[in-house]
Motif scaffolding. Structure first.
Motif, mmCIF file in Angstrom:
data_model
loop_
_atom_site.group_PDB
_atom_site.id
_atom_site.type_symbol
_atom_site.label_atom_id
_atom_site.label_comp_id
_atom_site.label_asym_id
_atom_site.label_seq_id
_atom_site.Cartn_x
_atom_site.Cartn_y
_atom_site.Cartn_z
ATOM 1 N N GLU A 22 37.509 42.808 13.514
ATOM 2 C CA GLU A 22 38.382 43.884 13.070
ATOM 3 C C GLU A 22 38.225 44.077 11.571
ATOM 4 O OE1 GLU A 22 42.347 42.831 14.195
ATOM 5 O OE2 GLU A 22 41.843 42.719 16.310
ATOM 6 N N GLU A 23 38.408 45.283 11.134
ATOM 7 C CA GLU A 23 38.281 45.565 9.711
ATOM 8 C C GLU A 23 39.566 45.131 8.994
ATOM 9 O OE1 GLU A 23 37.585 49.416 6.930
ATOM 10 O OE2 GLU A 23 36.410 49.273 8.771
ATOM 11 N N SER B 160 40.113 45.506 2.775
ATOM 12 C CA SER B 160 38.710 45.492 2.346
ATOM 13 C C SER B 160 38.345 46.778 1.660
ATOM 14 C CB SER B 160 37.794 45.261 3.546
ATOM 15 O OG SER B 160 37.846 46.361 4.423
#
Length: 103
Positions: free
Chosen positions: A97-98, A102
């Protein structure tokens, strides 16, 4: 990392230990009681200096260990305070998962 002060102290202790061996050999080889007595007194003085040098090295080691322990305790406290964030980031890494934080 090179620390000149530590090197100097270690060399001093090495030199004192060398003198200790030489002087104890001189004591065993002394021909007269007077020579043995004089050498024994010098050896005792030398042992006092060597004892003090070792004690100083141990105190220095304790100070370094206490400093390191304080750093580790600080890291533990910081990680404890960030537990959920750390777990969430690692979970995101593991699941692909991102991360919302980020770039």
């Amino acid at each position: 990392k090179y620390e000149p002060e530590k090197y100097d102290k270690a060399k001093e202790m090495f030199d004192l230990e060398k003198q200790e061996r030489q002087m104890s050999s001189r004591y065993r080889q002394a021909k007269s009681d007077a020579d043995r007595l004089a050498t024994k007194q010098k050896l005792k003085n030398l042992l006092g200096r060597l004892f003090d040098a070792r004690l100083e090295a141990q105190r220095s080691e304790v100070a370094e260990l206490e400093e390191r322990l304080a750093e580790v305790k600080k890291d533990i406290a910081r990680r404890e305070n960030s537990k959920d964030k750390i777990i969430d980031r690692h979970l995101a890494d593991l699941t692909g998962e991102e991360d919302e934080l980020s770039w």
